[in-house]
Design an enzyme around this catalytic site. Structure first.
Site, short mmCIF file in Angstrom:
data_model
loop_
_atom_site.label_atom_id
_atom_site.label_comp_id
_atom_site.label_asym_id
_atom_site.label_seq_id
_atom_site.Cartn_x
_atom_site.Cartn_y
_atom_site.Cartn_z
N HIS A 195 -12.64 -56.31 -2.11
CA HIS A 195 -12.89 -55.52 -0.90
C HIS A 195 -14.38 -55.21 -0.81
O HIS A 195 -15.02 -54.90 -1.82
CB HIS A 195 -12.09 -54.21 -0.98
CG HIS A 195 -12.46 -53.20 0.07
ND1 HIS A 195 -13.16 -52.04 -0.21
CD2 HIS A 195 -12.23 -53.18 1.41
CE1 HIS A 195 -13.33 -51.35 0.90
NE2 HIS A 195 -12.79 -52.01 1.89
N ASN A 196 -14.94 -55.31 0.40
CA ASN A 196 -16.37 -55.03 0.59
C ASN A 196 -17.20 -55.64 -0.55
O ASN A 196 -17.97 -54.96 -1.22
CB ASN A 196 -16.63 -53.52 0.69
CG ASN A 196 -16.14 -52.95 2.02
OD1 ASN A 196 -15.63 -53.67 2.87
ND2 ASN A 196 -16.30 -51.65 2.21
N GLU A 256 -14.98 -60.56 0.98
CA GLU A 256 -15.09 -59.94 2.30
C GLU A 256 -16.54 -59.79 2.73
O GLU A 256 -17.41 -59.45 1.92
CB GLU A 256 -14.41 -58.56 2.29
CG GLU A 256 -14.39 -57.92 3.68
CD GLU A 256 -13.72 -56.55 3.69
OE1 GLU A 256 -13.34 -56.10 4.78
OE2 GLU A 256 -13.58 -55.94 2.61
N ASP A 284 -18.66 -57.82 5.86
CA ASP A 284 -18.75 -56.96 7.05
C ASP A 284 -19.99 -57.40 7.82
O ASP A 284 -21.12 -57.20 7.35
CB ASP A 284 -18.88 -55.49 6.64
CG ASP A 284 -17.56 -54.91 6.17
OD1 ASP A 284 -16.61 -55.69 6.00
OD2 ASP A 284 -17.50 -53.69 5.94
N HIS A 339 -22.25 -52.21 5.00
CA HIS A 339 -21.18 -51.29 5.40
C HIS A 339 -21.68 -50.48 6.59
O HIS A 339 -22.52 -49.58 6.42
CB HIS A 339 -20.79 -50.38 4.23
CG HIS A 339 -19.44 -49.77 4.38
ND1 HIS A 339 -19.01 -48.71 3.64
CD2 HIS A 339 -18.40 -50.10 5.20
CE1 HIS A 339 -17.76 -48.40 3.98
NE2 HIS A 339 -17.38 -49.23 4.93
N GLU A 365 -15.03 -59.33 8.55
CA GLU A 365 -14.85 -58.16 9.40
C GLU A 365 -16.00 -58.22 10.40
O GLU A 365 -17.16 -57.94 10.08
CB GLU A 365 -14.88 -56.87 8.59
CG GLU A 365 -14.57 -55.65 9.45
CD GLU A 365 -14.50 -54.36 8.66
OE1 GLU A 365 -14.88 -53.32 9.22
OE2 GLU A 365 -14.08 -54.39 7.49
#
Length: 750
Positions: free
Chosen positions: A307-308, A337, A339, A352, A386
């Site tokens: 995640h992230n 991932e 973003d 983020h 994302e």
């Protein structure tokens, strides 16, 4: 004390690379565009410690252990070197990457040849230390401690130096016992230990009574273990069937005494060396390789997921780095991932959003993924986007992925005709899949001239953590998709989850949903069977709650029990949850893919981990564990006076009925060779989903126990009998020389 010849002891005698490091040299250390300073680096005589100092004599020198280095990379790979050095210096630059959350050392050599020499020599030394057998690791570790204890460097040990040494190796004894040990070895009555006396002292310290007892039991007829005795031991204790010829090969390979080899017998030393061999440890050696069927549809596997991934620390102000992707991929992570946000100069960035985390270029992330994706595993990598970018910068993203990933990027379905199911990991070896929102149905890829779907706006990939978010706010979060990026989404199209019934009726197999942690856990507890059936032909991704700003994690086990394939964790955080993740994916060649049990892949299954009704999943086993001893445990506190009081917890994770924890008593002031000899028994109903974790803690009645080391693996990967357990530190790296010794038996429950 024999302080000479350590290179020859470990196969490095006269090695030019080691000699280069021992001589050392100047390197330019880089911190910023204005902070580039000369530092002198050299290897110390113990061949495990690097020493560095500044040119200013009043500045104290610093050291770091070779064992703390993860890898040495030639070139401008880190953000610092890319940002603060010119491209023409590419081949003069290199970075020392450390194992734990510690800043890289970015360095510049005076020439390309010198940079290659530093990188090659350091990596060779790292590899040679990693390839030491357990006995060599123990000897090397104790040798280093002896050198530290010998304060006046006279190659002798006085009584006070012996006491200092005992503290260094993590054992606290009263003065009378230390005096007794000293007197026993000081045969010359000179008041210090020298030469053979130090060897006797070492042998006295490393004597293991439990090994002696086991060995004598099977060498009882002649005092040494014959081929027949070895066959009997392996059959009776280890549950391994071997022939006399195979037993002879073991003796040939592991017996250090040539005369014993000629007689075809295994001495106690040879027996211990054999028990320390990687193939004789707790983990089934067959499971170290890819041993599962890799030809099943992709969604029939649990997939190691991050995640992230771009973050090295917390979610609010920590640094973003391509190094975070490299670390995750090298740990076998198969779903990363990104973003993505609009950046300056028409270049998308990854960070983020709406926080103080630093930004990195999207194209640099894709380059890092491309370079390191298949170093640890050949199986496919899912790039989870994302997407918060404008249509224009989405087009830039698509161009970067196309040009950098090339033919490895899946941009159309495999095979002929419209697919009805996922391809397998085997078919997707060396490939990249894009997971993101898309405007197209899968069949649209077979009609490239057809117009895109009517929908031109979609909500962003992850849902808000605020359940009561106003509709107006949701509208603001809608974004338009570019056709170029949308067309790259083939097998992992992100869609909103509207319930299991809606998904069954209206979603194609390639349309998948992401679930926030809280929602996923609620579904796993309240609708476990429906969730499992949903995951038979769909993908599910779970991610940590937005409130976890410290990058903490959640327990992945209940989500695996519900069949969720992509259970994304914060890889940068050291915790029990990441230990479980590492243990889950320890097997099948560390490929990042674990095949689900057959009952979780059936078109319709009645399996429910909560109610646990009768079915093929019920294969009750009784796990017997005897925790016998440990060797050379690391200190929790690096201070000389700190000695651990170790206890061992044996933990079983799986379906709720199988969850259990049992622990030994604490052994006072002995991290060097504590003994417990305690027996535990566990009832396990669904062994295919069970993990076993061995946790060693330093007992503290006032402030709570502290982590010392751990090891986690699937229950079905346990080997029977007397086994050494390798131990891992908080970051998941092997603790050299340390081990736990246990006896394991798994039998069918009555």
């Amino acid at each position: 004390m024999d302080t000479n010849g350590i290179e020859s002891k470990y196969g490095m005698d006269g090695d030019t690379d080691v000699q280069f490091l021992l001589q050392g040299g100047d390197l330019l250390k880089v911190r910023s565009s204005s902070w580039k300073k000369n530092r002198y680096f050299r290897l110390q005589e113990d061949c495990k410690t690097m020493w560095r100092e500044s040119k200013r004599t009043f500045r104290r020198h610093r050291t770091f252990s070779i064992d703390d280095i993860s890898v040495v990379r030639l070139g401008r790979h880190t953000e610092g070197l890319k940002k603060y050095t010119d491209q023409h210096m590419e081949n003069c630059c290199f970075s020392i990457i450390f194992k734990e959350q510690r800043k890289n050392l970015d360095l510049i050599a005076s020439s390309e040849d010198e940079a290659k020499q530093w990188v090659g020599s350091l990596q060779k030394l790292i590899d040679s230390r990693n390839n030491l057998n357990q006995q060599q690791k123990t000897e090397h570790w104790i040798f280093s401690c002896l050198r530290k204890a010998d304060k006046n460097k006279d190659n002798k040990l006085s009584v006070s130096e012996v006491k200092n040494f005992l503290h260094l190796i993590n054992i606290d004894v009263d003065d009378s016992y230390a005096d007794l040990l000293f007197e026993k070895c000081d045969k010359s009555k000179s008041g210090y230990l020298f030469g053979e006396e130090i060897k006797d002292f070492y042998n006295l310290l490393t004597y293991r009574e439990e090994i002696d007892v086991i060995y004598r039991e099977y060498a009882r007829s002649t005092g040494v273990m014959s081929c027949e005795n070895l066959v009997e031991f392996l059959l009776q204790e280890q549950r391994e069937m071997i022939t006399l010829a195979e037993a002879h090969k073991i003796i040939e390979k592991f017996e250090p005494d040539e005369k014993a080899k000629e007689k075809k017998v295994l001495t106690k030393d040879g027996f211990l060396i054999y028990l320390h061999h990687p193939d004789a440890l707790l983990l089934n050696p067959e499971h170290k390789e890819v041993h599962q069927d890799m030809s099943q549809p992709l969604n029939h596997y649990f997939i190691s997921s991050s995640h992230n991934t771009y973050l090295l620390e917390d979610q609010l102000k920590g640094p973003s780095s391509t190094e975070a992707y490299i670390r995750a991929l090298l740990k076998g992570c198969r779903c990363v991932e990104l973003d993505c946000w609009d950046g300056s100069d028409d270049e998308p960035v990854v960070y983020h959003g709406y926080t103080l985390t630093s930004k990195i270029l999207f194209k640099d992330v894709i380059k890092a993924i491309k370079e390191f994706a298949f170093k640890a595993s050949d199986y496919p990598v899912i790039i989870s986007l994302e997407n918060h970018c404008s249509v224009e910068q989405q087009e830039v993203m698509a161009r970067h992925m196309s040009s950098i990933l090339g033919s490895a990027l899946v941009t159309s379905p495999l095979g002929d005709g419209i697919p009805a199911n996922f391809p397998s990991p085997e078919e997707l070896k060396g490939k990249f899949l894009i997971k993101a929102k898309s405007l197209n149905k899968l069949e649209a890829t077979f009609a490239p001239d057809a117009a895109a779907a009517d929908e031109s706006e979609v909500t962003e990939e992850e849902e808000s953590d605020d359940e009561d978010e106003a509709e107006e706010e949701k509208k603001k979060r809608k974004l338009k998709l570019s056709k170029e990026l949308s067309n790259m989404v083939i097998y992992c199209k992100s869609v909103h989850f509207n319930g299991f019934e809606d998904a069954r009726k209206n979603l194609s197999f390639n349309e998948m949903s992401s679930f926030k942690e809280k929602k996923a856990i609620a579904l796993a507890e309240e609708s476990a069977n429906a969730f499992i059936n949903h995951n038979v032909d769909k993908f599910s991704r779970v991610y940590p709650a937005g409130s976890r700003t410290d990058s903490s994690n959640y327990n992945p086990v209940p989500l695996w029990n519900a069949g969720c394939q992509i259970v994304a964790l914060n890889f940068q955080t050291t915790c029990e949850d990441m230990d479980l993740n590492q243990g889950k994916f320890l097997v099948n060649g560390k490929s990042g893919y674990i095949l689900k049990p057959a009952y979780m892949r059936k078109a319709v299954t009645d399996f429910d981990p909560i109610t646990l009704t009768r079915g093929e999943w019920l294969k009750p086993k009784t796990l017997h564990v005897m925790v016998i001893s440990a060797q050379q445990l690391p200190k929790v506190n690096r201070k000389k006076s700190s000695i651990v009081d170790p206890l061992v917890k044996v933990e079983v994770y799986g379906v709720p009925a199988d969850m259990a924890v049992k622990e030994t008593r604490a052994v006072d002031n002995n991290g060097f060779n504590p003994e417990w000899n305690e027996n535990f028994q566990f009832d396990v109903y669904v062994p295919e989903l069970a993990l076993v974790r061995f946790l060693i803690q330093d007992y503290d009645s006032t402030s709570g126990n502290e982590f010392v080391a751990q090891y986690t693996l699937p229950l079905n990967s346990l080997k029977m009998g007397y086994r050494h357990v390798p131990l891992l530190d908080k970051s998941g790296y092997v603790v050299h020389a340390a081990a736990l010794f246990v006896h394991i038996m798994v039998v069918d429950a009555e």
